[in-house]
Each structure stands twice: as C-alpha cells, then as structure tokens.
Design a protein around this motif. Structure first.
Motif, PDB file in Angstrom:
ATOM      1  N   VAL A   1     -14.406   1.028 -74.342  1.00  0.00           N
ATOM      2  CA  VAL A   1     -13.681   1.965 -73.319  1.00  0.00           C
ATOM      3  C   VAL A   1     -14.691   2.870 -72.663  1.00  0.00           C
ATOM      4  CG1 VAL A   1     -11.729   2.148 -74.859  1.00  0.00           C
ATOM      5  CG2 VAL A   1     -13.429   3.714 -75.216  1.00  0.00           C
ATOM      6  N   HIS A   2     -13.920   3.493 -71.468  1.00  0.00           N
ATOM      7  CA  HIS A   2     -14.864   4.151 -70.419  1.00  0.00           C
ATOM      8  C   HIS A   2     -14.312   5.567 -70.591  1.00  0.00           C
ATOM      9  CE1 HIS A   2     -15.607   0.178 -69.029  1.00  0.00           C
ATOM     10  NE2 HIS A   2     -16.685   0.713 -68.485  1.00  0.00           N
ATOM     11  N   LEU A   3     -12.883   5.833 -70.513  1.00  0.00           N
ATOM     12  CA  LEU A   3     -12.492   7.304 -71.012  1.00  0.00           C
ATOM     13  C   LEU A   3     -11.340   7.334 -72.053  1.00  0.00           C
ATOM     14  CD1 LEU A   3     -11.661   7.662 -66.837  1.00  0.00           C
ATOM     15  CD2 LEU A   3     -13.703   8.464 -67.944  1.00  0.00           C
ATOM     16  N   ARG A   4     -10.983   8.384 -72.232  1.00  0.00           N
ATOM     17  CA  ARG A   4      -9.950   8.417 -73.228  1.00  0.00           C
ATOM     18  C   ARG A   4      -8.673   7.890 -73.008  1.00  0.00           C
ATOM     19  NH1 ARG A   4     -10.743  15.107 -74.675  1.00  0.00           N
ATOM     20  NH2 ARG A   4     -13.202  14.608 -75.573  1.00  0.00           N
ATOM     21  N   GLU A   5      -8.415   7.874 -71.599  1.00  0.00           N
ATOM     22  CA  GLU A   5      -7.182   7.316 -71.373  1.00  0.00           C
ATOM     23  C   GLU A   5      -7.034   5.856 -71.964  1.00  0.00           C
ATOM     24  OE1 GLU A   5      -7.306  10.980 -68.971  1.00  0.00           O
ATOM     25  OE2 GLU A   5      -8.744   9.212 -69.744  1.00  0.00           O
ATOM     26  N   ALA A   6      -8.085   5.234 -71.827  1.00  0.00           N
ATOM     27  CA  ALA A   6      -8.128   3.923 -72.411  1.00  0.00           C
ATOM     28  C   ALA A   6      -7.662   3.537 -73.823  1.00  0.00           C
ATOM     29  CB  ALA A   6      -9.668   3.273 -71.930  1.00  0.00           C
ATOM     30  N   VAL A   7      -8.020   4.565 -74.538  1.00  0.00           N
ATOM     31  CA  VAL A   7      -8.000   4.567 -75.982  1.00  0.00           C
ATOM     32  C   VAL A   7      -6.343   5.100 -76.163  1.00  0.00           C
ATOM     33  CG1 VAL A   7      -8.438   5.540 -78.330  1.00  0.00           C
ATOM     34  CG2 VAL A   7     -10.139   5.234 -76.623  1.00  0.00           C
ATOM     35  N   GLU A   8      -5.947   6.129 -75.465  1.00  0.00           N
ATOM     36  CA  GLU A   8      -4.720   6.455 -75.502  1.00  0.00           C
ATOM     37  C   GLU A   8      -3.440   5.575 -75.344  1.00  0.00           C
ATOM     38  OE1 GLU A   8      -5.039  10.123 -73.258  1.00  0.00           O
ATOM     39  OE2 GLU A   8      -6.347  11.118 -74.870  1.00  0.00           O
ATOM     40  N   TRP A   9      -4.153   4.935 -74.040  1.00  0.00           N
ATOM     41  CA  TRP A   9      -2.827   4.103 -73.444  1.00  0.00           C
ATOM     42  C   TRP A   9      -2.994   2.367 -73.735  1.00  0.00           C
ATOM     43  CZ3 TRP A   9      -3.880   5.721 -67.562  1.00  0.00           C
ATOM     44  CH2 TRP A   9      -3.881   7.068 -67.465  1.00  0.00           C
ATOM     45  N   GLY A  10      -4.232   2.153 -74.525  1.00  0.00           N
ATOM     46  CA  GLY A  10      -4.446   0.693 -74.891  1.00  0.00           C
ATOM     47  C   GLY A  10      -4.608  -0.002 -73.659  1.00  0.00           C
ATOM     48  N   GLU A  11      -5.239   0.559 -72.592  1.00  0.00           N
ATOM     49  CA  GLU A  11      -5.446  -0.073 -71.189  1.00  0.00           C
ATOM     50  C   GLU A  11      -6.794  -0.248 -70.886  1.00  0.00           C
ATOM     51  OE1 GLU A  11      -4.264  -2.099 -69.150  1.00  0.00           O
ATOM     52  OE2 GLU A  11      -2.316  -0.815 -68.794  1.00  0.00           O
ATOM     53  N   VAL A  12      -6.836  -1.218 -70.001  1.00  0.00           N
ATOM     54  CA  VAL A  12      -8.246  -2.098 -69.740  1.00  0.00           C
ATOM     55  C   VAL A  12      -8.773  -1.314 -68.515  1.00  0.00           C
ATOM     56  CG1 VAL A  12      -7.268  -4.287 -70.690  1.00  0.00           C
ATOM     57  CG2 VAL A  12      -7.275  -3.953 -68.188  1.00  0.00           C
ATOM     58  N   ASP A  13     -10.238  -1.745 -68.251  1.00  0.00           N
ATOM     59  CA  ASP A  13     -10.813  -1.581 -67.174  1.00  0.00           C
ATOM     60  C   ASP A  13     -10.789  -2.671 -66.183  1.00  0.00           C
ATOM     61  OD1 ASP A  13     -12.887  -1.679 -65.146  1.00  0.00           O
ATOM     62  OD2 ASP A  13     -14.480  -0.977 -66.548  1.00  0.00           O
ATOM     63  N   PRO A  14     -10.198  -2.555 -64.847  1.00  0.00           N
ATOM     64  CA  PRO A  14     -10.227  -3.727 -64.064  1.00  0.00           C
ATOM     65  C   PRO A  14     -11.212  -4.654 -63.977  1.00  0.00           C
ATOM     66  CG  PRO A  14      -9.680  -1.687 -62.899  1.00  0.00           C
ATOM     67  CD  PRO A  14     -10.254  -1.223 -64.226  1.00  0.00           C
ATOM     68  N   SER A  15     -12.232  -4.285 -64.314  1.00  0.00           N
ATOM     69  CA  SER A  15     -13.446  -5.294 -64.352  1.00  0.00           C
ATOM     70  C   SER A  15     -13.780  -5.860 -65.383  1.00  0.00           C
ATOM     71  CB  SER A  15     -14.939  -4.683 -63.650  1.00  0.00           C
ATOM     72  OG  SER A  15     -15.334  -3.613 -64.684  1.00  0.00           O
ATOM     73  N   ASP A  16     -13.030  -5.707 -66.650  1.00  0.00           N
ATOM     74  CA  ASP A  16     -13.412  -6.278 -67.827  1.00  0.00           C
ATOM     75  C   ASP A  16     -13.282  -7.907 -67.507  1.00  0.00           C
ATOM     76  OD1 ASP A  16     -13.456  -3.879 -69.139  1.00  0.00           O
ATOM     77  OD2 ASP A  16     -11.307  -3.831 -69.677  1.00  0.00           O
ATOM     78  N   TRP A  17     -14.293  -8.460 -68.568  1.00  0.00           N
ATOM     79  CA  TRP A  17     -14.148  -9.535 -68.532  1.00  0.00           C
ATOM     80  C   TRP A  17     -13.012 -10.538 -69.254  1.00  0.00           C
ATOM     81  CZ3 TRP A  17     -14.880 -11.963 -73.813  1.00  0.00           C
ATOM     82  CH2 TRP A  17     -15.005 -13.534 -73.500  1.00  0.00           C
ATOM     83  N   ASP A  18     -12.330  -9.958 -70.137  1.00  0.00           N
ATOM     84  CA  ASP A  18     -11.203 -10.710 -70.845  1.00  0.00           C
ATOM     85  C   ASP A  18     -10.193  -9.638 -71.212  1.00  0.00           C
ATOM     86  OD1 ASP A  18      -9.258 -11.736 -72.856  1.00  0.00           O
ATOM     87  OD2 ASP A  18     -10.482 -13.535 -72.567  1.00  0.00           O
ATOM     88  N   TYR A  19      -9.100  -9.290 -70.593  1.00  0.00           N
ATOM     89  CA  TYR A  19      -8.142  -8.332 -70.779  1.00  0.00           C
ATOM     90  C   TYR A  19      -7.437  -8.306 -72.377  1.00  0.00           C
ATOM     91  CZ  TYR A  19      -8.087  -7.103 -65.859  1.00  0.00           C
ATOM     92  OH  TYR A  19      -8.477  -6.561 -64.532  1.00  0.00           O
ATOM     93  N   ASP A  20      -7.057  -9.583 -72.864  1.00  0.00           N
ATOM     94  CA  ASP A  20      -6.722  -9.543 -74.036  1.00  0.00           C
ATOM     95  C   ASP A  20      -7.743  -9.297 -75.096  1.00  0.00           C
ATOM     96  OD1 ASP A  20      -4.007 -10.551 -73.112  1.00  0.00           O
ATOM     97  OD2 ASP A  20      -4.488 -12.717 -73.413  1.00  0.00           O
ATOM     98  N   GLU A  21      -8.792  -9.833 -75.025  1.00  0.00           N
ATOM     99  CA  GLU A  21      -9.830  -9.159 -75.883  1.00  0.00           C
ATOM    100  C   GLU A  21     -10.146  -7.927 -75.729  1.00  0.00           C
ATOM    101  OE1 GLU A  21     -11.442 -11.133 -78.340  1.00  0.00           O
ATOM    102  OE2 GLU A  21     -12.063 -13.326 -77.273  1.00  0.00           O
ATOM    103  N   GLU A  22     -10.082  -7.364 -74.791  1.00  0.00           N
ATOM    104  CA  GLU A  22     -10.382  -5.641 -74.457  1.00  0.00           C
ATOM    105  C   GLU A  22      -9.363  -5.358 -75.247  1.00  0.00           C
ATOM    106  OE1 GLU A  22     -11.582  -2.038 -73.339  1.00  0.00           O
ATOM    107  OE2 GLU A  22     -12.628  -4.004 -73.668  1.00  0.00           O
ATOM    108  N   ARG A  23      -7.997  -5.427 -75.210  1.00  0.00           N
ATOM    109  CA  ARG A  23      -6.970  -4.954 -75.811  1.00  0.00           C
ATOM    110  C   ARG A  23      -7.238  -4.907 -77.242  1.00  0.00           C
ATOM    111  NH1 ARG A  23      -3.912  -6.618 -71.099  1.00  0.00           N
ATOM    112  NH2 ARG A  23      -3.492  -4.948 -69.905  1.00  0.00           N
ATOM    113  N   ALA A  24      -7.544  -6.057 -77.695  1.00  0.00           N
ATOM    114  CA  ALA A  24      -7.852  -6.114 -79.447  1.00  0.00           C
ATOM    115  C   ALA A  24      -8.823  -5.301 -79.911  1.00  0.00           C
ATOM    116  CB  ALA A  24      -8.139  -7.901 -79.589  1.00  0.00           C
ATOM    117  N   SER A  25      -9.967  -5.287 -78.822  1.00  0.00           N
ATOM    118  CA  SER A  25     -11.119  -4.437 -79.315  1.00  0.00           C
ATOM    119  C   SER A  25     -10.813  -2.969 -79.247  1.00  0.00           C
ATOM    120  CB  SER A  25     -12.320  -4.510 -78.213  1.00  0.00           C
ATOM    121  OG  SER A  25     -12.867  -5.968 -78.503  1.00  0.00           O
ATOM    122  N   ILE A  26      -9.956  -2.342 -78.399  1.00  0.00           N
ATOM    123  CA  ILE A  26      -9.509  -1.122 -78.395  1.00  0.00           C
ATOM    124  C   ILE A  26      -8.710  -0.829 -79.637  1.00  0.00           C
ATOM    125  CG2 ILE A  26      -7.949   0.676 -77.384  1.00  0.00           C
ATOM    126  CD1 ILE A  26      -8.704  -0.654 -74.774  1.00  0.00           C
ATOM    127  N   ALA A  27      -7.721  -1.840 -80.226  1.00  0.00           N
ATOM    128  CA  ALA A  27      -7.356  -1.395 -81.401  1.00  0.00           C
ATOM    129  C   ALA A  27      -7.959  -1.439 -82.630  1.00  0.00           C
ATOM    130  CB  ALA A  27      -6.148  -2.672 -81.535  1.00  0.00           C
TER     131      ALA A  27
END
Length: 275
Positions: free
Chosen positions: A216-242
């Motif tokens: 994650v890059h900012l706290r909002e990514a944790v709070e919102w469960g949201e990705v970085d636009p440049s992420d390699w894989d959005y589904d993997e990213e959301r799973a990793s935030i969880a």
C-alpha cells in the motif's frame, strides 16, 4: 513432562525480537495522490525510504531507497525529459550511505537486504552492499528483467547492473519466510503491486511493526481496500491488502506505510530509534 520441561518448551515457542530499528531519512517526491491510490486527491510529498534493523545475527536493510546520487542532483540519474528531475527533493545528507554513517555504521556492515520490490525508489542503493545476502519475492527478479513498456518509468536500468545481478540473491518462499528462524523478522509475500512484492513483520521488544513496502502507498489504500493505478494485478493487490489487515490484527502490530508522511510522524520521524 515435568513443569520445568513444559516451561522450557513454552519459552522456546516465544518469538525472538530484534534489538532496535530505524526508519532512515530519504529524498522525497511530490506526486499526485491519485497516482498512488484510486480515488485519492491532492499533491502529497512522499518519503522514498529504507529501514535499518539491528538483530543479534546481523544488520538488515529493508529496501535501499533511490540511487543515492539523486540526493545530490536528480539530473545525475535521470536524463533530460524525465519528470523525476523536478519531482524529487533531496539533500546530500539523505544519501543512504550517509544515513548509515549517522548511526555509526558503514555499508559493508550490512549483512542482509530485503527488497520489497524492484522499482527504482526501493532498489536504487542495492549496489552499495555487495557483501550482503539479498532476498526478493518469488518471481520478482525475473519480472523486473522482462517488464513491459507500460511500467518502464518505474525502473532505472542501472539499478540492476551485471554486478548487482551477480549478488547473493535468494527467493522468498510464499506465503512467508522467517529470515533468522526465530520469528523476529518474517517476510510475507504480498503480491499485487508487483508479482514478488514483500512486506515484513518486525518484532521489537516494545512492539510489532509491519513494513508494507508498496503493498500500500497511503493510508487510504488500507481504509478503502483500493489499488494503485500502476499495480500489476488489482485482484492480487486487494487480496494482499486484506492479508495486511489480518496480519496486523493477529500479530497486534502497527503498519508502517513507507510512502505515507503521516505514518512517519506517528513513528517519530527519520532516525528515531525504536526498541
């Protein structure tokens, strides 16, 4: 089993701890928050840091910041036309070698380097530590070597010279790997931003801290469960935030989001010793 034997067995299961840790000072970058978290707004000045962990078996770096030359002049690293020349704000004293010297260490004192991922703001100082044992996530080095043009702006080709490629590289086993075998530093595979992205659980005498790398890059990514636009894989990213949230709660740990200046304030700022 006698009571003494039982107590000994219980004690042997108690995780070890590191002696202390510091977040190192670093150059900063002015960037649109929307480039870090979908839905975020405004310009944020983010640190581009590394962390130093002192363990009885050695000195561990988590990430190596940008090429230290950017602290002298970004133009020494980035050619004309690259936006980093204007986005990066640094001071020569923020070079990672000088930050180590401030704490009484030399680059050759580093025994282990954990690389969260291969983007240039994390891998720029690798060349300073040829004697160390290096750890990267599964498939990360292969992906770095074959990344496509859409993400080329996130890399600096000189970070992975032939010399750096020949270092003692070790691939972390998914889903996690214990660095010293005592539970004091556990590397967790948290893919999404890149295929081999790593976070690390660091146990200290006073508290547990999870270094998130760019999971994650900012706290909002944790709070919102949201990705970085440049992420390699959005589904993997959301799973990793969880996964980060679950790990934080199960280990009674605090997240330290490397690029969020608010986290640096909460942890006391650069070079604040945490023991």
């Amino acid at each position: 089993m006698t009571q003494a034997t039982h107590l000994s067995a219980q004690q042997s299961k108690t995780p070890g701890t590191n002696r202390r840790m510091w977040g190192l000072d670093s150059p900063k970058m002015d960037i649109d928050a929307a480039h870090l978290v979908v839905g975020a707004e405004g310009t944020v000045r983010i640190p581009l840091p590394a962390y130093l962990i002192e363990h009885e078996q050695g000195l561990v770096l988590f990430d190596t910041s940008m090429n230290p030359l950017v602290c002298d002049d970004p133009g020494l690293v980035y050619e004309e036309g690259r936006p980093e020349r204007d986005m990066i704000i640094g001071d020569p004293e923020q070079r990672i070698d000088r930050q180590l010297a401030t704490l009484g260490y030399r680059p050759e004192d580093i025994t282990h380097v954990i690389l969260s991922h291969t983007h240039s703001d994390h891998a720029g100082g690798l060349y300073l530590f040829p004697q160390a044992k290096f750890f990267a996530g599964p498939g990360e080095l292969q992906w770095q070597a074959g990344h496509g043009p859409s993400t080329s702006h996130l890399f600096n080709p000189t970070d992975f010279s032939d010399e750096v490629k020949a270092f003692d590289w070790n691939s972390v086993q998914a889903p996690s790997q214990d660095l010293f075998g005592d539970g004091s530093i556990i590397m967790h595979h948290t893919p999404g931003h890149t295929p081999g992205e790593l976070s690390a659980l660091v146990r200290l005498p006073s508290r547990n801290i999870i270094l998130t790398g760019d999971t994650v890059h900012l706290r909002e990514a944790v709070e919102w469960g949201e990705v970085d636009p440049s992420d390699w894989d959005y589904d993997e990213e959301r799973a990793s935030i969880a996964k980060l949230k679950q790990l934080r709660d199960s280990e009674d740990a605090s997240l330290w989001i490397a690029h969020d200046p608010r986290d640096w304030e909460d942890f006391g700022g650069p070079l604040q010793e945490i023991a």
